[in-house]
Design a protein around this motif. Structure first.
Motif, PDB file in Angstrom:
ATOM      1  N   ASN A   1      -8.514  -3.178   4.859  1.00  0.00           N
ATOM      2  CA  ASN A   1      -9.169  -3.081   4.003  1.00  0.00           C
ATOM      3  C   ASN A   1      -7.939  -3.125   2.714  1.00  0.00           C
ATOM      4  O   ASN A   1      -7.576  -3.303   1.365  1.00  0.00           O
ATOM      5  CB  ASN A   1      -9.890  -1.568   3.545  1.00  0.00           C
ATOM      6  CG  ASN A   1     -11.307  -1.699   4.331  1.00  0.00           C
ATOM      7  OD1 ASN A   1     -11.726  -3.156   4.529  1.00  0.00           O
ATOM      8  ND2 ASN A   1     -11.814  -0.502   4.648  1.00  0.00           N
ATOM      9  N   ASP A   2      -7.068  -2.377   2.973  1.00  0.00           N
ATOM     10  CA  ASP A   2      -5.387  -1.330   2.454  1.00  0.00           C
ATOM     11  C   ASP A   2      -5.185  -2.888   2.182  1.00  0.00           C
ATOM     12  O   ASP A   2      -4.181  -3.404   0.913  1.00  0.00           O
ATOM     13  CB  ASP A   2      -4.497  -0.818   3.110  1.00  0.00           C
ATOM     14  CG  ASP A   2      -5.084   0.540   3.584  1.00  0.00           C
ATOM     15  OD1 ASP A   2      -5.990   1.113   2.358  1.00  0.00           O
ATOM     16  OD2 ASP A   2      -4.054   1.322   4.363  1.00  0.00           O
ATOM     17  N   VAL A   3      -4.995  -3.840   2.827  1.00  0.00           N
ATOM     18  CA  VAL A   3      -4.148  -5.451   2.664  1.00  0.00           C
ATOM     19  C   VAL A   3      -5.243  -5.962   1.461  1.00  0.00           C
ATOM     20  O   VAL A   3      -4.153  -6.253   0.303  1.00  0.00           O
ATOM     21  CB  VAL A   3      -4.569  -6.608   3.866  1.00  0.00           C
ATOM     22  CG1 VAL A   3      -4.020  -7.747   3.583  1.00  0.00           C
ATOM     23  CG2 VAL A   3      -3.585  -6.091   5.159  1.00  0.00           C
TER      24      VAL A   3
ATOM     25  N   THR B   1      -6.724  -4.124  -1.085  1.00  0.00           N
ATOM     26  CA  THR B   1      -5.986  -3.415  -1.552  1.00  0.00           C
ATOM     27  C   THR B   1      -4.871  -3.953  -2.537  1.00  0.00           C
ATOM     28  O   THR B   1      -4.951  -3.511  -3.586  1.00  0.00           O
ATOM     29  CB  THR B   1      -6.369  -1.513  -1.258  1.00  0.00           C
ATOM     30  OG1 THR B   1      -7.088  -1.713  -0.753  1.00  0.00           O
ATOM     31  CG2 THR B   1      -6.081  -1.287  -2.617  1.00  0.00           C
ATOM     32  N   LEU B   2      -4.257  -3.676  -1.748  1.00  0.00           N
ATOM     33  CA  LEU B   2      -2.612  -3.799  -1.946  1.00  0.00           C
ATOM     34  C   LEU B   2      -2.667  -5.514  -2.704  1.00  0.00           C
ATOM     35  O   LEU B   2      -2.036  -5.126  -3.419  1.00  0.00           O
ATOM     36  CB  LEU B   2      -1.978  -4.433  -0.731  1.00  0.00           C
ATOM     37  CG  LEU B   2      -0.799  -5.226  -0.978  1.00  0.00           C
ATOM     38  CD1 LEU B   2       0.719  -3.887  -2.027  1.00  0.00           C
ATOM     39  CD2 LEU B   2       0.621  -5.057   0.067  1.00  0.00           C
TER      40      LEU B   2
END
Lengths: 135, 135, 135
Positions: free
Chosen positions: A59-61, A63-64
């Motif tokens: 998920n963070d990938v 978002t980034l």
């Protein structure tokens, strides 16, 4: 040996773990030590080696990448409105080359191989795996 | 030939030059022309080809990545507080493939091979070098 | 087989399509299935696989990299004022490994191979192409 992994993606943006498929192809190849080149045929997708513990880093990938490459502001958007997907694909890149050690991918405990989808859903994504023995 | 370079890192974030170790392995392999695949086993580290003139570009790399990928704002931080390290590792990638030309890496004058540490210090980082001759 | 593609660049920042040159070298090599490793010797340039439909994505790549890596704010700028060029080169990376399928690069319809120039114009950029058959 060279084989194609195919997969269906079900979201606009997402990471899809293809490690098991690559492990299986390496076993089939009977290559003990060498490299596996993993390449996605598609200019709105990429290959990333990433943490496999849970969904959070995946998920963070996204978002980034959404922060770094906002959608809707690119010259290419006038063509087919997916300029951000091409830019993310170019930044991450379509290939990774992974060592084969004792007939298995030389990943560390927390590294898995992911297809990154940036312009899904797609019925068919093709990942070419080419296996080459060392000298 | 396939060999593992090991190194200790002494900072949270830093670049470590491993060019000499790769040069030495290529010489050992007796491969004249081909490729050297350099791969770090670790989901909070990466391999980058970068300018070797002095420390300035290495510092700039870490300044840039700290701007692009701030710490402390990621979903994964709830697990072990190093979401930024995984994201930097995924963005740069764990591997580079370098041509071997006349028994030496085909780097230009200002290109060296660096391990990027994003979550150090670590007692042991492992870099796998796989050397393959061309046809 | 290993060969060097040379090209001249005519802008400070720009993408240059080298797909035809790589296709031609693969044909020369007579390798049917395997990989082509494409590597640029130069610490202010990179190799990117990107959409080839028209100029728009190429412009967008440079707009994006200019936003992510502004010029004039880096420690290395005190040396020779091109810190941003080295950082862009490190972020994108100097190499891509492309599968060879039936004697041609396994690119998808919209993928081409580009040299990224970040500190031009330059009289001579050197791209090393190493071709290796699979097992």
């Amino acid at each position: 040996m060279q084989k194609v992994i195919t997969l269906r993606t079900d979201r606009k943006n997402g990471l899809y773990d293809i490690t098991n498929e690559v492990v299986s192809l390496i076993k089939q190849s009977r290559v003990k030590n060498g490299i596996a080149s993993v390449y996605v045929r598609g200019s709105t997708s990429a290959i990333m080696i990433q943490e496999n513990w849970d969904q959070s880093v995946q998920n963070d990938v996204m978002t980034l990448l959404g922060r770094l490459v906002p959608s809707g502001i690119w010259e290419h958007d006038r063509q087919d409105n997916n300029g951000d997907a091409h830019l993310k694909a170019g930044l991450i890149g379509p290939s990774e080359t992974i060592p084969i050690i004792d007939s298995t991918p030389g990943l560390s405990t927390w590294q898995n191989i992911f297809l990154c989808e940036f312009d899904g859903p797609r019925e068919r994504r093709e990942v070419v795996v080419t296996i080459i023995a060392d000298n």
